[in-house]
Design an enzyme around this catalytic site. Sequence first.
Site, PDB file in Angstrom:
ATOM      1  N   ILE A   1       0.855  -1.187   0.000  1.00  0.00           N
ATOM      2  CA  ILE A   1       0.000   0.000   0.000  1.00  0.00           C
ATOM      3  C   ILE A   1       0.889   1.235   0.000  1.00  0.00           C
ATOM      4  O   ILE A   1       1.772   1.372   0.848  1.00  0.00           O
ATOM      5  CB  ILE A   1      -0.948   0.012   1.209  1.00  0.00           C
ATOM      6  CG1 ILE A   1      -1.817  -1.254   1.208  1.00  0.00           C
ATOM      7  CG2 ILE A   1      -1.834   1.256   1.191  1.00  0.00           C
ATOM      8  CD1 ILE A   1      -2.677  -1.413   2.454  1.00  0.00           C
TER       9      ILE A   1
ATOM     10  N   SER B   1       2.516   4.667   0.645  1.00  0.00           N
ATOM     11  CA  SER B   1       2.570   5.266   1.977  1.00  0.00           C
ATOM     12  C   SER B   1       1.780   6.567   2.109  1.00  0.00           C
ATOM     13  O   SER B   1       1.140   6.797   3.137  1.00  0.00           O
ATOM     14  CB  SER B   1       4.026   5.495   2.383  1.00  0.00           C
ATOM     15  OG  SER B   1       4.671   6.372   1.478  1.00  0.00           O
ATOM     16  N   LYS B   2       1.816   7.430   1.094  1.00  0.00           N
ATOM     17  CA  LYS B   2       1.072   8.681   1.233  1.00  0.00           C
ATOM     18  C   LYS B   2      -0.429   8.417   1.240  1.00  0.00           C
ATOM     19  O   LYS B   2      -1.179   9.068   1.981  1.00  0.00           O
ATOM     20  CB  LYS B   2       1.421   9.671   0.129  1.00  0.00           C
ATOM     21  CG  LYS B   2       0.740  11.032   0.342  1.00  0.00           C
ATOM     22  CD  LYS B   2       1.177  12.070  -0.665  1.00  0.00           C
ATOM     23  CE  LYS B   2       0.488  13.396  -0.398  1.00  0.00           C
ATOM     24  NZ  LYS B   2       0.872  14.436  -1.385  1.00  0.00           N
TER      25      LYS B   2
ATOM     26  N   CYS C   1      13.047   7.282  -2.497  1.00  0.00           N
ATOM     27  CA  CYS C   1      11.691   7.037  -2.964  1.00  0.00           C
ATOM     28  C   CYS C   1      11.670   6.950  -4.485  1.00  0.00           C
ATOM     29  O   CYS C   1      12.236   7.827  -5.161  1.00  0.00           O
ATOM     30  CB  CYS C   1      10.773   8.151  -2.471  1.00  0.00           C
ATOM     31  SG  CYS C   1       9.110   8.085  -3.167  1.00  0.00           S
TER      32      CYS C   1
ATOM     33  N   ASP D   1      15.230   7.832   2.003  1.00  0.00           N
ATOM     34  CA  ASP D   1      14.638   6.949   3.007  1.00  0.00           C
ATOM     35  C   ASP D   1      15.784   6.361   3.820  1.00  0.00           C
ATOM     36  O   ASP D   1      16.579   5.583   3.296  1.00  0.00           O
ATOM     37  CB  ASP D   1      13.838   5.826   2.342  1.00  0.00           C
ATOM     38  CG  ASP D   1      12.601   6.329   1.620  1.00  0.00           C
ATOM     39  OD1 ASP D   1      11.934   7.226   2.161  1.00  0.00           O
ATOM     40  OD2 ASP D   1      12.313   5.826   0.524  1.00  0.00           O
TER      41      ASP D   1
ATOM     42  N   HIS E   1      10.696   0.512   0.255  1.00  0.00           N
ATOM     43  CA  HIS E   1      11.355  -0.144   1.383  1.00  0.00           C
ATOM     44  C   HIS E   1      11.237  -1.670   1.272  1.00  0.00           C
ATOM     45  O   HIS E   1      12.220  -2.405   1.467  1.00  0.00           O
ATOM     46  CB  HIS E   1      10.710   0.278   2.706  1.00  0.00           C
ATOM     47  CG  HIS E   1      10.658   1.750   2.956  1.00  0.00           C
ATOM     48  ND1 HIS E   1       9.922   2.612   2.179  1.00  0.00           N
ATOM     49  CD2 HIS E   1      11.219   2.507   3.931  1.00  0.00           C
ATOM     50  CE1 HIS E   1      10.049   3.840   2.652  1.00  0.00           C
ATOM     51  NE2 HIS E   1      10.823   3.809   3.715  1.00  0.00           N
ATOM     52  N   GLU E   2      10.016  -2.129   1.000  1.00  0.00           N
ATOM     53  CA  GLU E   2       9.749  -3.559   0.962  1.00  0.00           C
ATOM     54  C   GLU E   2      10.611  -4.269  -0.080  1.00  0.00           C
ATOM     55  O   GLU E   2      11.132  -5.358   0.153  1.00  0.00           O
ATOM     56  CB  GLU E   2       8.262  -3.808   0.663  1.00  0.00           C
ATOM     57  CG  GLU E   2       7.315  -3.199   1.682  1.00  0.00           C
ATOM     58  CD  GLU E   2       6.876  -1.771   1.346  1.00  0.00           C
ATOM     59  OE1 GLU E   2       5.796  -1.374   1.812  1.00  0.00           O
ATOM     60  OE2 GLU E   2       7.619  -1.066   0.629  1.00  0.00           O
TER      61      GLU E   2
ATOM     62  N   ARG F   1       8.609   8.803   8.509  1.00  0.00           N
ATOM     63  CA  ARG F   1       8.378   9.943   7.606  1.00  0.00           C
ATOM     64  C   ARG F   1       6.878  10.124   7.442  1.00  0.00           C
ATOM     65  O   ARG F   1       6.154   9.178   7.175  1.00  0.00           O
ATOM     66  CB  ARG F   1       9.048   9.684   6.239  1.00  0.00           C
ATOM     67  CG  ARG F   1       8.907  10.839   5.263  1.00  0.00           C
ATOM     68  CD  ARG F   1      10.120  10.981   4.360  1.00  0.00           C
ATOM     69  NE  ARG F   1      10.375   9.855   3.492  1.00  0.00           N
ATOM     70  CZ  ARG F   1       9.835   9.713   2.271  1.00  0.00           C
ATOM     71  NH1 ARG F   1       8.980  10.600   1.821  1.00  0.00           N
ATOM     72  NH2 ARG F   1      10.153   8.677   1.526  1.00  0.00           N
ATOM     73  N   GLY F   2       6.405  11.354   7.640  1.00  0.00           N
ATOM     74  CA  GLY F   2       4.978  11.626   7.520  1.00  0.00           C
ATOM     75  C   GLY F   2       4.142  10.901   8.554  1.00  0.00           C
ATOM     76  O   GLY F   2       2.994  10.548   8.296  1.00  0.00           O
TER      77      GLY F   2
END
Length: 278
Positions: A87, A89-90, A185, A192, A224-225, A253-254
């Site tokens: 999913i 992230s934002k 990113c 990241d 990341h994954e 982050r966020g």
Amino acid sequence: MSIERPDTLQDAPLGRVSAYPEHYDAGLLYPIARAANRAPLGIRDDSLPFEGEDEWHAFELSWLDTKGKPVVAVARFRLPASSPNLIESKSWKLYLNSFNQTRFASRDEVIESLERDLSAAAGAPVVTELFGVDDERLTPRRLPGECIDDLDIEIHDYTPSPELLAVGDEVVEETLHSHLLKSNCPVTGQPDWGSVMIRYRGPCLDREGVLRYLVSYRQHQDFHEHCVEHIFTDLMARARPERLLVLARYVRRGGLDISPWRGTPGERPPEPLRLARQ
């Protein structure tokens, strides 16, 4: 409830100006198929070479009780690596913010909504826990094993270079970690930052080579994954350990941090585990 699986980032909210929602909206979640990023690594969704989870912490979760009084919590989500989708992230952050002005009768109702919506987006069950902001279970800890960051080495490669990995003849069982992981990113190019732990039994890894290899992700653009899956597959191919666990703890982050882990069958990470940078 079903959510369509887009195959690209063309319509993702990441990197775009977004209006923050005022009302609960599960449609904000943006699933991304894992398969496209796994294919170059030779990973197929129907025969994964690892077990694992993507563990998320959300530090900006709030809703209203039935009297309109705000409730705040920290959420931990565990999304299985076997799910067809991750999913974005934002979209996850926007979705969580849609709870801010929404009334819920209980914490259980919040958990039920979160698990229903996130599971639909991921295509597999997502486990959710809620914690109070002062819960001792969220206390930061240290990564187990030996830190290799103080090795005095020269580094010239800043894109993933598995040829840097080397092994010796001795079979060992050890845990190593580094705080020098950095990737970017794939959409915005933002850095990241993360820490990574490698626990294995097999031919002894050359520690200088491991550190050079981890630093080689410094200019790599990926989620990341997928970075963790890349590290896992390279270590398996180059070292052929009997057992292997790769865990990354990325900096928040966020209001969200992401901590994927991938392991050979039966390998599990230490739980619970949060670092100071998270």
